[in-house]
Write an enzyme that holds these catalytic residues in place. Structure first.
Site, PDB file in Angstrom:
ATOM      1  N   HIS A   1       0.836  -1.205   0.000  1.00  0.00           N
ATOM      2  CA  HIS A   1       0.000   0.000   0.000  1.00  0.00           C
ATOM      3  C   HIS A   1       0.872   1.258   0.000  1.00  0.00           C
ATOM      4  CE1 HIS A   1      -3.918  -2.059   1.114  1.00  0.00           C
ATOM      5  NE2 HIS A   1      -3.029  -3.019   1.156  1.00  0.00           N
TER       6      HIS A   1
ATOM      7  N   ASN B   1       4.084 -10.354   9.196  1.00  0.00           N
ATOM      8  CA  ASN B   1       4.527 -11.391   8.258  1.00  0.00           C
ATOM      9  C   ASN B   1       5.911 -11.928   8.603  1.00  0.00           C
ATOM     10  OD1 ASN B   1       2.199 -11.184   6.728  1.00  0.00           O
ATOM     11  ND2 ASN B   1       3.048  -9.595   5.412  1.00  0.00           N
TER      12      ASN B   1
ATOM     13  N   ASP C   1      -6.239   5.430   2.209  1.00  0.00           N
ATOM     14  CA  ASP C   1      -6.401   4.023   1.881  1.00  0.00           C
ATOM     15  C   ASP C   1      -7.817   3.542   2.230  1.00  0.00           C
ATOM     16  OD1 ASP C   1      -4.042   1.717   1.468  1.00  0.00           O
ATOM     17  OD2 ASP C   1      -5.982   0.973   2.189  1.00  0.00           O
TER      18      ASP C   1
ATOM     19  N   ALA D   1      13.925  -7.792  -3.334  1.00  0.00           N
ATOM     20  CA  ALA D   1      14.519  -7.563  -4.658  1.00  0.00           C
ATOM     21  C   ALA D   1      14.187  -6.169  -5.178  1.00  0.00           C
ATOM     22  CB  ALA D   1      13.976  -8.594  -5.635  1.00  0.00           C
TER      23      ALA D   1
ATOM     24  N   HIS E   1       2.352 -13.643  -7.742  1.00  0.00           N
ATOM     25  CA  HIS E   1       1.180 -14.025  -6.933  1.00  0.00           C
ATOM     26  C   HIS E   1      -0.035 -13.177  -7.313  1.00  0.00           C
ATOM     27  CE1 HIS E   1       2.219 -10.326  -5.016  1.00  0.00           C
ATOM     28  NE2 HIS E   1       1.457 -10.481  -3.976  1.00  0.00           N
TER      29      HIS E   1
ATOM     30  N   ASN F   1      -0.003  -4.534  -7.452  1.00  0.00           N
ATOM     31  CA  ASN F   1       1.204  -3.767  -7.789  1.00  0.00           C
ATOM     32  C   ASN F   1       2.117  -4.575  -8.694  1.00  0.00           C
ATOM     33  OD1 ASN F   1       0.829  -1.336  -6.097  1.00  0.00           O
ATOM     34  ND2 ASN F   1       0.869  -2.851  -4.452  1.00  0.00           N
TER      35      ASN F   1
END
Ligand code: UDP
Length: 484
Positions: free
Chosen positions: A21, A92, A132, A356, A373, A377
């Site tokens: 986001h 995460n 958002d 990356a 996935h 974005n």
């Protein structure tokens, strides 16, 4: 629009605290400021550290353009969250069995910032705010002071239309099982999906109730900004404006606002590879021969799945860059990697352990395919780079984006992911191998590549002066300016 007119606009951006986001919102803030507006990004103390460097670099490159950060207090411990938990990335990276509960708690705890938000708007009186979707309380707070609130979902028109029609017609309530395929009613294109893939939150659950609040706040907002371009999904952009939200402006692909190497490499976290080393490696490969595999900012696969991926990549015989969200334990025994893998694939494969420089890689001519996935974005970055994709959706709205890539745009091939990743179905090495080959080699690959290349060209044209996204942004800024 002359910069003289837009100079007077002050746009405040308030991204949800997750990389997926914050990255597009930072791109958006830079875009607005390069078109003459003053941009302020609102965030919490530790997230401001992520934004500081790219903002400073942007300012140095563009003296005179106005962009800044405003920090809001976010006392995680007082809010019942672990210390330092200010970003979904924290959850995460410290995955515990209660990660799901913690994510919800984190989502709900952002309401704590409402008070600060209100006094900020009252004293600053920005021309508009872009908040958002996950801040439903933002509309009311802005309205109180006569400031228009824009919603940013961070996904495609297509997926917004899919969810709207799912909610309206509830086809998932009429099928025998959650894996029974059905066509999404009322949506152009006969899009086939299952209840599980559509992932609609049950209205009675805390998440379902929260999403209801999100929609209600959206319906009284000033409108919606979409990270897409008209030519990509015109049928669904029209459908969206006709039936879902009349006031929507498409202003993407936002990632194209990054033009310098450092800008492309400096999005999100610090890259785990030196950008020159990465470019050198890519320079040594023939055009279109490398598959780039990455699954966004939050995916953590099991060791078992990683072993299948490794074997599939090796078996495909293709050059690859594989981003694995694992610490750099080189030298130690890495249980997720087949023995001798790196020696055997030396020269052919590069593993990036951690983060990356994605857009830098995607834009390199050596890259010929992207295993993704289908987070929006990543999807739109791949589209903007003109790449065909192997789609591996896992959850959220990723199955919708996957259908856009495979069924509508016909630039994607599915790896065989048909269920939510949390159900634990393993994608086999054979499936990985087949999909990777399919996207690089053969006649169909060539046709897919041609279609993807055209979309990439259209994407670039859309953000250039006179292009559809360029014009829609002008229209939006003029409208906001006209309210003053
Ligand atoms: N990203 C990156 N490097 C990585 C992983 C992700 O730069 O190693 C960026 C990627 O370019 C994209 C964002 O992080 O802009 C991920 O957003 P997306 O919507 O694809 O997935 P999410 O992380 O929200 O699931």
């Amino acid at each position: 629009m002359t910069s003289e007119v837009s100079e007077r606009i002050h746009v405040c951006f308030f991204p949800f605290m997750a990389h997926g986001h914050m990255i597009p919102i930072l791109d958006m803030a830079k875009l607005f400021s390069s078109r003459g507006a003053k941009s302020t990004i609102i965030t919490t103390p530790s997230n401001s550290k992520i934004l500081e460097k790219p903002i400073e670099a942007f300012r140095n490159q563009n003296p005179g353009l106005e962009i800044g950060i405003r920090i809001f207090d976010f006392p995680s411990v007082e809010l019942g969250l672990p210390e330092g938990c200010e970003n979904v990335d924290f959850i995460n990276s410290n995955q515990k069995p209660d990660a799901g509960d913690l994510s919800l708690k984190f989502l709900f705890s952002t309401k704590h910032m409402k008070q600060q938000w209100e006094s900020f708007i009252e004293t600053t009186k920005p021309s508009c705010i872009v908040a958002d979707m996950f801040f439903p309380w933002a509309t009311e707070a802005a309205e109180k002071f006569g400031v228009p609130r824009l919603v940013f979902h961070g996904t495609s028109f297509f997926s917004l239309c899919c969810s709207y029609n799912m909610r309206t017609h509830k086809p998932h309530k009429k099928v025998a099982t959650t894996s029974t395929p059905f066509v999404i009613p009322g949506l152009p294109g006969d899009i086939v999906i299952t209840a599980e893939q559509a992932n609609v939150a049950d209205e009675e659950t805390p998440m379902g109730k929260f999403m209801k609040e999100v929609r209600e706040s959206e319906s009284i907002s000033f409108g919606v900004l979409v990270n897409s371009f008209y030519e990509l999904e015109s049928t669904y952009a029209d459908f969206y404006r006709c039936f879902v939200a009349k006031r929507a402006w498409h202003i993407g692909p936002l990632s194209l606002s990054n033009t310098e190497i450092a800008e492309k490499a400096g999005r999100g976290k610090k890259a785990s590879i030196d950008e020159r080393e990465c470019l050198q490696w890519l320079d040594s490969k023939t055009p279109g021969s490398v598959v780039y595999m990455s699954f966004g900012s939050g995916t953590n696969f099991t060791n078992e799945q990683l072993l299948e991926i490794a074997a599939g990549l090796e078996g495909s015989g293709q050059n690859f860059i594989w981003v694995v969200r694992k610490n750099n334990n080189k030298g130690e025994n890495e249980e997720w990697l087949p023995e001798g893998f790196e020696e055997r694939t030396k020269g052919k494969g590069l593993i990036i352990r951690g983060w990356a420089p994605q857009v830098l890689i995607l834009d390199h001519k050596a890259v010929g395919g992207f295993v993704t996935h289908c987070g929006w974005n990543s999807a739109i970055e791949g589209i903007a780079a003109g790449l065909p994709m192997v789609t591996w959706p896992m959850g959220a709205e990723q199955f919708y984006n996957e259908k856009l890539l495979t069924k509508v745009l016909k630039t994607g091939v599915n790896v065989g992911a048909t269920e939510l990743v949390k159900k634990g179905k393993l994608i086999s090495r054979e499936e990985v191998e087949k999909a990777v080959r399919e996207v690089i080699v053969g006649e169909e690959a060539e046709e897919r590549r041609e279609r993807a290349k055209k979309l990439g060209e259209m994407a670039k044209a859309a953000v250039e002066e006179g292009g559809s996204s360029f014009k829609d942004l002008n229209k939006f800024m003029e409208e906001v300016n006209g309210r003053k």
